[in-house]
Design a protein around this motif. Structure first.
Motif, PDB file in Angstrom:
ATOM      1  N   ARG A  75       0.829  -1.217   0.000  1.00 24.50           N
ATOM      2  CA  ARG A  75       0.000   0.000   0.000  1.00 24.50           C
ATOM      3  C   ARG A  75       0.857   1.257   0.000  1.00 24.50           C
ATOM      4  O   ARG A  75       0.561   2.212  -0.718  1.00 24.50           O
ATOM      5  CB  ARG A  75      -0.923   0.010   1.231  1.00 24.50           C
ATOM      6  N   GLN A  76       1.913   1.256   0.815  1.00 22.39           N
ATOM      7  CA  GLN A  76       2.691   2.484   0.965  1.00 22.39           C
ATOM      8  C   GLN A  76       3.745   2.669  -0.113  1.00 22.39           C
ATOM      9  O   GLN A  76       4.126   3.800  -0.422  1.00 22.39           O
ATOM     10  CB  GLN A  76       3.328   2.519   2.358  1.00 22.39           C
ATOM     11  N   LEU A  77       4.224   1.578  -0.699  1.00 18.65           N
ATOM     12  CA  LEU A  77       5.228   1.711  -1.746  1.00 18.65           C
ATOM     13  C   LEU A  77       4.607   1.988  -3.107  1.00 18.65           C
ATOM     14  O   LEU A  77       5.172   2.724  -3.912  1.00 18.65           O
ATOM     15  CB  LEU A  77       6.081   0.439  -1.827  1.00 18.65           C
ATOM     16  N   SER A  78       3.448   1.388  -3.357  1.00 17.59           N
ATOM     17  CA  SER A  78       2.839   1.535  -4.686  1.00 17.59           C
ATOM     18  C   SER A  78       1.534   2.313  -4.663  1.00 17.59           C
ATOM     19  O   SER A  78       0.978   2.614  -5.715  1.00 17.59           O
ATOM     20  CB  SER A  78       2.575   0.156  -5.288  1.00 17.59           C
ATOM     21  N   HIS A  79       1.021   2.596  -3.451  1.00 17.87           N
ATOM     22  CA  HIS A  79      -0.261   3.283  -3.293  1.00 17.87           C
ATOM     23  C   HIS A  79      -1.393   2.475  -3.933  1.00 17.87           C
ATOM     24  O   HIS A  79      -2.414   3.028  -4.328  1.00 17.87           O
ATOM     25  CB  HIS A  79      -0.218   4.693  -3.904  1.00 17.87           C
ATOM     26  N   ASN A  80      -1.196   1.163  -4.015  1.00 19.23           N
ATOM     27  CA  ASN A  80      -2.202   0.285  -4.607  1.00 19.23           C
ATOM     28  C   ASN A  80      -2.188  -1.045  -3.867  1.00 19.23           C
ATOM     29  O   ASN A  80      -1.266  -1.836  -4.052  1.00 19.23           O
ATOM     30  CB  ASN A  80      -1.904   0.075  -6.099  1.00 19.23           C
ATOM     31  N   PRO A  81      -3.184  -1.319  -3.023  1.00 21.40           N
ATOM     32  CA  PRO A  81      -3.191  -2.567  -2.246  1.00 21.40           C
ATOM     33  C   PRO A  81      -3.270  -3.822  -3.096  1.00 21.40           C
ATOM     34  O   PRO A  81      -2.941  -4.917  -2.636  1.00 21.40           O
ATOM     35  CB  PRO A  81      -4.433  -2.419  -1.352  1.00 21.40           C
ATOM     36  N   ASP A  82      -3.712  -3.671  -4.352  1.00 25.29           N
ATOM     37  CA  ASP A  82      -3.809  -4.835  -5.236  1.00 25.29           C
ATOM     38  C   ASP A  82      -2.494  -5.136  -5.949  1.00 25.29           C
ATOM     39  O   ASP A  82      -2.373  -6.163  -6.620  1.00 25.29           O
ATOM     40  CB  ASP A  82      -4.906  -4.613  -6.284  1.00 25.29           C
ATOM     41  N   ALA A  83      -1.510  -4.222  -5.821  1.00 28.21           N
ATOM     42  CA  ALA A  83      -0.232  -4.411  -6.513  1.00 28.21           C
ATOM     43  C   ALA A  83       0.692  -5.293  -5.679  1.00 28.21           C
ATOM     44  O   ALA A  83       1.827  -4.927  -5.377  1.00 28.21           O
ATOM     45  CB  ALA A  83       0.411  -3.071  -6.799  1.00 28.21           C
ATOM     46  N   LEU A  84       0.185  -6.452  -5.297  1.00 27.47           N
ATOM     47  CA  LEU A  84       0.940  -7.350  -4.430  1.00 27.47           C
ATOM     48  C   LEU A  84       0.695  -8.797  -4.831  1.00 27.47           C
ATOM     49  O   LEU A  84      -0.455  -9.217  -5.015  1.00 27.47           O
ATOM     50  CB  LEU A  84       0.529  -7.150  -2.964  1.00 27.47           C
ATOM     51  N   GLU A  85       1.774  -9.538  -4.971  1.00 27.90           N
ATOM     52  CA  GLU A  85       1.688 -10.983  -5.210  1.00 27.90           C
ATOM     53  C   GLU A  85       2.419 -11.696  -4.066  1.00 27.90           C
ATOM     54  O   GLU A  85       3.624 -11.529  -3.895  1.00 27.90           O
ATOM     55  CB  GLU A  85       2.328 -11.359  -6.546  1.00 27.90           C
ATOM     56  N   LEU A  86       1.668 -12.453  -3.275  1.00 27.83           N
ATOM     57  CA  LEU A  86       2.244 -13.209  -2.167  1.00 27.83           C
ATOM     58  C   LEU A  86       2.629 -14.594  -2.674  1.00 27.83           C
ATOM     59  O   LEU A  86       1.797 -15.313  -3.235  1.00 27.83           O
ATOM     60  CB  LEU A  86       1.242 -13.311  -1.013  1.00 27.83           C
ATOM     61  N   ILE A  87       3.888 -14.958  -2.470  1.00 28.56           N
ATOM     62  CA  ILE A  87       4.412 -16.224  -2.983  1.00 28.56           C
ATOM     63  C   ILE A  87       4.786 -17.119  -1.803  1.00 28.56           C
ATOM     64  O   ILE A  87       5.794 -16.882  -1.130  1.00 28.56           O
ATOM     65  CB  ILE A  87       5.646 -15.987  -3.866  1.00 28.56           C
TER      66      ILE A  87
END
Length: 275
Positions: A75-87
Motif C-alpha cells: 500500500r505504501q510503496l505503490s499506493h495500490n493494495p492490489d499491486a501485491l503478489e504473495l508467494i
C-alpha cells in the motif's frame, strides 16, 4: 517503544550492517524502482504454514503478522493494495526465491545472521524473535525452572545449541518434527519443548493446555530479505524507512500483540546462570 528501536539498530551495528539503516534523503524517496512498482506487482515470498506469522485461514486466504507487513508495504510503496503478489515458500527456498528473482523480497521468518548476510541483504529488524520453552507442567513457571528437566528440541535445529549453552544441565530429547515433540510431551517423556517463540505462540493457540515460559532463552532479529546489488538498494532503503516509521508509531507492536506474539515484556534476557 523508545527502548526497542535503539536495541534493534544496535543489533545491526554489532553485525557491521550500518549501511542497512541509512535513510534516503527526501529528494531521493521517489525512485525508478518505486515508479515501476506503481505499474507492476510487488512480489513477496511469505510463509503459509506458520501461525501466527503467515498461514492460511479456513477460507484459504493468507493471514498473519508478516502478511500484514507485506500488505502495508504494498500500500505504501505503490499506493495500490492490489499491486501485491504473495508467494508461499518453504524454509528451504526462502532465500533462493529472492536470489533467483522469483520474489522481490522475502518476509518469511528469516533471522538476520552474519552468515546469511554473505549472500543476501537484510532490512532493519521488524521483530525480535527468539528461543522459548512451552510446557503444560504447572510446576514450571519460568524458563529457569526447566534448567534440570527434560527438554525436547528439533533435531538439526539451531535451538539445540542454544539450549545447550543457556541450560547446560537440561536433558535434551531430539525429535524430527513438531508433531513428534507434542507426542513426547503428551506421553510424559519430556517436560518442555524449546523452539522459536513466534512458532510456539501458534502452538498454544492450537493447544491451550500449554503455556510459553518467560523470559526468552535467546533473541533473534527477524528481517526482510533482499538480493544483493545496487539495483535493489533504493527499494531496501525505502522499506527501512517504513519499518523505522512503524516502530516509532507503534504499529508493529500493535500488530504483534494482535497476533498474540510476545513483545517488550519478553524481549528481556536474564543473565546466564546455572541453578
Amino acid at each position: 517503544m523508545a527502548k526497542v528501536l535503539p536495541a534493534l539498530i544496535g543489533l545491526f551495528v554489532s553485525f557491521g550492517w550500518v549501511g542497512a539503516i541509512v535513510s534516503l534523503p527526501p529528494l531521493l524517496r521517489v525512485t525508478a524502482a518505486q515508479a515501476s512498482m506503481q505499474t507492476q506487482k510487488l512480489r513477496i515470498a511469505v510463509k503459509d504454514n506458520l501461525q501466527p506469522l503467515g498461514f492460511r485461514a479456513a477460507d484459504g486466504s493468507l493471514q498473519g503478522f508478516e502478511i500484514e507487513i507485506a500488505r502495508r508495504l504494498a500500500r505504501q510503496l505503490s499506493h495500490n493494495p492490489d499491486a501485491l503478489e504473495l508467494i508461499p515458500v518453504s524454509n528451504q527456498n526462502r532465500l533462493t526465491a529472492v536470489l533467483n528473482g522469483e520474489a522481490d523480497m522475502a518476509i518469511a521468518r528469516v533471522t538476520a545472521t552474519e552468515m546469511r548476510s554473505r549472500v543476501v541483504v537484510f532490512s532493519v529488524p521488524y521483530y525480535l524473535d527468539g528461543t522459548a520453552l512451552v510446557t503444560k507442567d504447572a510446576s514450571l513457571r519460568r524458563t529457569w525452572d526447566a534448567a534440570r528437566r527434560r527438554i525436547v528440541v528439533l533435531n538439526g535445529s539451531n535451538t539445540l545449541a542454544i539450549v545447550r549453552d543457556r541450560l547446560p544441565q537440561a536433558q535434551l530429547v531430539a525429535v524430527s518434527s513438531y508433531q513428534a515433540a507434542k507426542q513426547v510431551l503428551d506421553q510424559g517423556q519430556a517436560d518442555a519443548f524449546a523452539a522459536d517463540a513466534s512458532v510456539l505462540t501458534g502452538w498454544v493457540k492450537e493447544f491451550p493446555e500449554y503455556q510459553v515460559l518467560s523470559p526468552l532463552i535467546s533473541i533473534e532479529p527477524l528481517a526482510i530479505v533482499f538480493p544483493k546489488g545496487v539495483a535493489h538498494d533504493p527499494l531496501r532503503r525505502q522499506v527501512n524507512q517504513l519499518i523505522e516509521q512503524w516502530h516509532v508509531e507503534g504499529w508493529l507492536e500493535e500488530q504483534a500483540t494482535q497476533w498474540g506474539l510476545p513483545w517488550q515484556k519478553q524481549l528481556q534476557l536474564e543473565p546466564n546462570r546455572n541453578p
